[in-house]
Design an enzyme around this catalytic site. Sequence first.
Site, short mmCIF file in Angstrom:
data_model
loop_
_atom_site.label_atom_id
_atom_site.label_comp_id
_atom_site.label_asym_id
_atom_site.label_seq_id
_atom_site.Cartn_x
_atom_site.Cartn_y
_atom_site.Cartn_z
N GLY A 32 0.82 -1.20 0.00
CA GLY A 32 0.00 0.00 0.00
C GLY A 32 0.85 1.25 0.00
N ARG A 42 1.67 -4.08 12.58
CA ARG A 42 0.93 -4.48 13.77
C ARG A 42 1.60 -5.72 14.35
NH1 ARG A 42 -0.79 -0.13 13.78
NH2 ARG A 42 -2.96 0.60 13.93
N GLU A 99 0.34 -3.99 23.37
CA GLU A 99 1.15 -2.79 23.56
C GLU A 99 0.66 -2.01 24.76
OE1 GLU A 99 1.24 -0.46 19.98
OE2 GLU A 99 2.74 -1.75 19.05
N HIS A 155 6.82 1.40 19.04
CA HIS A 155 5.79 1.87 18.10
C HIS A 155 6.06 3.33 17.72
CE1 HIS A 155 1.41 0.98 16.75
NE2 HIS A 155 2.00 1.80 15.90
#
Length: 330
Positions: A164, A248, A277, A296
């Site tokens: 993407g 993810r 997380e 992250h």
Amino acid sequence: MTTVSPAAVKNVLAVISPHVGGRSAGAGLATLFPGEARVTVVEAADEDPAALREAHVLVTGLGPVTAEHLAGAPELELIQCASHGFDYVDLDAARARNVPVCTIGSSGAEKQNVAEQTFALMLALAKQLIPAHTALVDADWALPRLQRSITELSGKTLGLIGPGHIGQEVARRAVAFDMTVLYTGPRALGAETEERLGGARHVGLDELLRCSDYVTLHAPLNDSTRHLLDAERLALLKPTAFVVNTARGALIDQDALADALESGALAGAGIDVFDPEPPTSALRLLRSPNVVLSPHAAGVTRETLVRIALAAVQNVLEFLSGRPPRDVVR
């Protein structure tokens, strides 16, 4: 930015998870709405039951939105995720209520930094930066030991899982590093895009894993992609290969990845995302060899946070002005 007429003013509930900034980040986002909007900032959707009950729009920054939360929001018309991902929203419950769930996917707000972070992790692994730094701090000149495992990106094959907006940004950078690009996804990108990405080639997942020196993940998390890289698929990788995940955490079976690293079946891993997380101390990857970890951080530069907030608010304002929302999750 689109403005909202007084007749269209709605109650907005901004749910910003503490581990991505919480109330302070939410307060900054709230300032982007016009003065007529009534914005309430919380760190959990059920923190203020009255605000949830009256909310017409829920903007969430990695704050879970469950079926129970939706049941407590009878006025809700839109859920706007301030991210490319949407796995923290109960899509089935939202669909049952006919409440659209939107991301910021087409904005490309995160693509620059996620691509940069992906390459930062790849380079740290290739150049053994973490063990080199740690050794020098401990007065250990580790070059004789490390030089056997220091490698180049040039001439290597990069396998992209998910081509993407973000995946394509990673591919563009790979071309600059003289890497060969393979990618896997539901469909091919088309000849023009593949040519722009240095002759990138669409292949099946198993072929990509067998052929790649670096595998990077940029896919959404859903039922079909959870533990996409499990023990069986990780075993397809070369023992000299590296895995990098900036998408993810649950796309990879974390225990299976730890097994591969500890057994030497995989050369290393760069991990920016975890399941859950923040990770608990029980996460084996915290103690696995040849791992580079970051909290992250791939989507949270100063510049990225501004773009994310603007994209999320813009989509909400367009919706409130009667336009169809963008990036509706299907």
